[in-house]
Design a protein around this motif. Sequence first.
Motif, PDB file in Angstrom:
ATOM      1  N   ILE A 136      17.523  36.253  -7.109  1.00 20.59           N
ATOM      2  CA  ILE A 136      17.391  37.833  -6.663  1.00 20.59           C
ATOM      3  C   ILE A 136      16.178  38.371  -7.538  1.00 20.59           C
ATOM      4  N   THR A 137      16.566  38.352  -8.685  1.00 21.67           N
ATOM      5  CA  THR A 137      15.463  39.081  -9.720  1.00 21.67           C
ATOM      6  C   THR A 137      14.019  38.401  -9.693  1.00 21.67           C
ATOM      7  N   ALA A 138      13.878  37.171  -9.302  1.00 20.16           N
ATOM      8  CA  ALA A 138      12.763  36.354  -9.068  1.00 20.16           C
ATOM      9  C   ALA A 138      12.003  37.160  -7.699  1.00 20.16           C
ATOM     10  N   PHE A 139      12.947  37.291  -6.727  1.00 17.78           N
ATOM     11  CA  PHE A 139      12.524  37.573  -5.559  1.00 17.78           C
ATOM     12  C   PHE A 139      11.755  38.944  -5.709  1.00 17.78           C
ATOM     13  N   PHE A 140      12.576  40.188  -6.225  1.00 20.99           N
ATOM     14  CA  PHE A 140      12.095  41.428  -6.268  1.00 20.99           C
ATOM     15  C   PHE A 140      10.900  41.393  -7.092  1.00 20.99           C
ATOM     16  N   THR A 141      10.824  40.579  -8.441  1.00 20.57           N
ATOM     17  CA  THR A 141       9.763  40.649  -9.117  1.00 20.57           C
ATOM     18  C   THR A 141       8.690  40.262  -8.399  1.00 20.57           C
ATOM     19  N   PHE A 142       8.749  39.153  -7.489  1.00 25.40           N
ATOM     20  CA  PHE A 142       7.719  38.881  -6.856  1.00 25.40           C
ATOM     21  C   PHE A 142       6.990  39.990  -5.717  1.00 25.40           C
ATOM     22  N   VAL A 143       8.030  40.672  -5.222  1.00 29.34           N
ATOM     23  CA  VAL A 143       7.799  41.683  -4.234  1.00 29.34           C
ATOM     24  C   VAL A 143       6.989  42.816  -4.987  1.00 29.34           C
ATOM     25  N   PHE A 144       7.551  43.247  -6.157  1.00 36.14           N
ATOM     26  CA  PHE A 144       6.740  44.592  -6.941  1.00 36.14           C
ATOM     27  C   PHE A 144       5.244  43.941  -7.298  1.00 36.14           C
ATOM     28  N   ASN A 145       5.334  42.704  -7.714  1.00 31.65           N
ATOM     29  CA  ASN A 145       3.981  42.306  -8.187  1.00 31.65           C
ATOM     30  C   ASN A 145       3.012  42.265  -6.914  1.00 31.65           C
TER      31      ASN A 145
END
Length: 219
Positions: A200-209
């Motif tokens: 979940i953290t990796a997914f949203f980090t990717f989205v914000f990046n």
Amino acid sequence: MEVLQKMISWLPQLLNGAKITILLTLTATCAGLILSIFLALGKMSRNKIISKVCSAYIFFFRGTPLLMQLYFLYFAVPLFLPALTINNRFLAAFIAYSLNSAAYCAELVRAAIQSIDKGQFEAATALGMTYGQAMRLLIIPQSIRRLVPPIGNEFIMMLKDASLVSIISLGDLTKVTRSINSSAATALVYIPSMIIYLIITAFFTFVFNRIEEKMAKKE
């Protein structure tokens, strides 16, 4: 092999808990961000009363632990004001997290607004724009680009802090994990639980990046 089968059997419950965690984080952060704009503008207001009230709000919610705020809202407030009793655990968590997020985001919004060259605001007023028009049409749109990285960090922090809602028995990922741990008498459930958190953290980090990259291209 037996261990793997156990982990797979826990997945439906863990994923249901993850849904609540994500929903709470998304809704509370969005609500907090909207409220933070008014708090930031209020703190910068020339009206001393408004400025002090907004500053006091930000100081209180940034200066006290989120866990205690959640406890106070869900357990203490009904003792003083029974009419404000919140029986819905998700609603109680949403309110507490939104109010807390608003205080932190307000400082991010204020810093982003103040980072814009003052000359642009002066030019806007010289063209006949009011304070509100200058903020709405010129300053805030530019501030949004600078807000993406810190808001992304705030979102990730809120995502991990969502685990605190287990204290009011809201069935988030952490609460479900602890329940399985108690019933199955094994700590192995923490392995798939942590993996889900990482995903979940990796997914949203990717989205914000990605959002940050797109914003950077528009400059």
